[in-house]
Motif scaffolding. Structure first.
Motif, PDB file in Angstrom:
ATOM      1  N   SER A   1      34.178  -5.930 -66.038  1.00 54.27           N
ATOM      2  CA  SER A   1      35.252  -6.542 -66.815  1.00 54.27           C
ATOM      3  C   SER A   1      34.684  -7.158 -68.087  1.00 54.27           C
ATOM      4  N   TYR A   2      33.565  -7.849 -67.946  1.00 54.49           N
ATOM      5  CA  TYR A   2      32.916  -8.468 -69.101  1.00 54.49           C
ATOM      6  C   TYR A   2      32.476  -7.394 -70.081  1.00 54.49           C
ATOM      7  N   SER A   3      31.880  -6.343 -69.568  1.00 52.54           N
ATOM      8  CA  SER A   3      31.399  -5.257 -70.419  1.00 52.54           C
ATOM      9  C   SER A   3      32.556  -4.598 -71.160  1.00 52.54           C
ATOM     10  N   CYS A   4      33.647  -4.389 -70.456  1.00 53.25           N
ATOM     11  CA  CYS A   4      34.825  -3.765 -71.060  1.00 53.25           C
ATOM     12  C   CYS A   4      35.426  -4.681 -72.126  1.00 53.25           C
ATOM     13  N   SER A   5      35.558  -5.955 -71.798  1.00 53.10           N
ATOM     14  CA  SER A   5      36.140  -6.880 -72.773  1.00 53.10           C
ATOM     15  C   SER A   5      35.204  -7.055 -73.964  1.00 53.10           C
ATOM     16  N   ARG A   6      33.911  -7.006 -73.709  1.00 52.93           N
ATOM     17  CA  ARG A   6      32.928  -7.122 -74.791  1.00 52.93           C
ATOM     18  C   ARG A   6      33.020  -5.905 -75.711  1.00 52.93           C
ATOM     19  N   THR A   7      33.146  -4.736 -75.118  1.00 55.10           N
ATOM     20  CA  THR A   7      33.284  -3.507 -75.899  1.00 55.10           C
ATOM     21  C   THR A   7      34.564  -3.558 -76.729  1.00 55.10           C
ATOM     22  N   THR A   8      35.638  -4.000 -76.103  1.00 54.84           N
ATOM     23  CA  THR A   8      36.912  -4.131 -76.811  1.00 54.84           C
ATOM     24  C   THR A   8      36.773  -5.121 -77.960  1.00 54.84           C
TER      25      THR A   8
END
Length: 111
Positions: A21-28
């Motif tokens: 989730s963190y990785s996805c939100s960071r990418t976003t």
């Protein structure tokens, strides 16, 4: 710690899910930030085309560009104010001349 994923019925680790989730939100976030910077660059390029920059240097800083834009806008506002005053003065003169013309026409029609 394992928990049941309600969508797939699979057991997953909470820790790995939060990392995903963190990785996805960071990418976003990174993508949004990249788009924001690109939009800002485009706006600054458009501004550079609108504002007379002078011969100082071919490379202008963002602060320098914004400062010149502010000065340019103030200058335009002052010109607009003066033109509005002149327009009002000309309107007054026009009304006075029309009144005078009307009076002269009235005198000529009597004689």
């Amino acid at each position: 710690q394992l928990h049941q994923d309600p969508d797939f019925g699979l057991q997953t680790s909470r820790k790995s899910k939060s990392k995903k989730s963190y990785s996805c939100s960071r990418t976003t976030h990174n993508e949004l930030e990249k788009n924001r910077r690109a939009h800002l660059r485009l706006c600054l390029e458009k501004l550079k085309d609108m504002v007379p920059l002078g011969p100082e240097s071919p490379k202008h800083t963002t602060l320098g560009l914004l400062t010149k834009a502010k000065k340019f806008i103030k200058n335009l506002e002052e010109k607009e104010r003066k033109i509005a005053q002149e327009k009002e003065q000309l309107s007054r003169e026009n009304r006075a001349l029309l009144k005078k013309l009307e009076q002269l026409s009235f005198r000529n029609s009597i004689t």
